[in-house]
Design an enzyme around this catalytic site. Structure first.
Site, short mmCIF file in Angstrom:
data_model
loop_
_atom_site.label_atom_id
_atom_site.label_comp_id
_atom_site.label_asym_id
_atom_site.label_seq_id
_atom_site.Cartn_x
_atom_site.Cartn_y
_atom_site.Cartn_z
N ASP A 21 7.75 37.45 6.61
CA ASP A 21 6.32 37.13 6.61
C ASP A 21 5.94 36.17 5.48
OD1 ASP A 21 6.68 38.77 4.43
OD2 ASP A 21 4.99 40.10 4.89
N GLU A 22 6.89 35.35 5.05
CA GLU A 22 6.61 34.42 3.97
C GLU A 22 7.36 33.13 4.22
OE1 GLU A 22 7.05 34.13 -0.89
OE2 GLU A 22 7.41 36.03 0.10
#
Length: 187
Positions: A21-22
């Protein structure tokens, strides 16, 4: 994660995943900082609307500055550090906010009375070399807002794939060789 990265890909071809998620996005081709800020707001809105997730976004002139600004913007915000303001933004922040500085490094820096990113930036070169060797100059450059690493897309062409099996002795058994070859091809 797949849906998240598809949203990011709508804004640039160069997306470097950092985790599920980055990511880092290369927005260096955009014409203005205002446009980059508008894109950041749009990404946050889309991710929240389409995935129901909060997003923190950092905008900076380098990967390390953008990462720190992203952490600074948490939770669910965005923050931009414009060119020329990197060092002033970083200076008062605690050294723990800088990527690459974990507990051990913090402990070593505290022994030299270094508690902020700005203090690390101002440390004499000889001292930083004594503490960390050549790696210290990289940390110090990043404390000064200097980071020349480029954002690299994860989609690199695959040139070859291989698997091998080494036998203890030369093998001449056709069934064993064909079975092993079949197994390796399947892998």
């Amino acid at each position: 994660s797949e849906k998240f990265f598809k949203i990011l890909a709508d804004y640039t071809d160069v997306v470097e995943p950092k985790s599920l998620d980055e990511a880092c996005l290369d927005m260096s081709s955009v014409t203005t900082w205002q446009y980059a800020e508008r894109v950041a707001q749009e990404i946050r809105t889309r991710v929240h609307k389409e995935l129901g997730l909060p997003v923190s976004i950092g905008i900076g002139t380098s990967k390390s500055v953008a990462k720190i600004t992203s952490d600074y913007a948490k939770p669910n915000g965005w923050f931009a550090v414009h060119p020329g303001l990197e060092r002033a933004f970083l200076a008062p922040l605690p050294i723990a906010m800088m990527p690459g500085i974990g507990r051990q490094t913090q402990r070593r820096l505290r022994a030299y009375n270094v508690h902020s990113i700005g203090q690390l930036a101002e440390l004499p070169t000889q001292t930083i070399l004594h503490i960390f060797g050549w790696r210290g100059t990289i940390l110090q450059d990043r404390a000064r807002g200097i980071d020349d690493r480029s954002v690299r897309s994860a989609e690199r062409p695959v040139h070859s794939v291989g698997h091998a099996r080494t036998f203890e002795r030369d093998v001449t058994s056709a069934p064993l060789l064909l079975g092993t070859a079949s197994y390796l091809l399947e892998k």
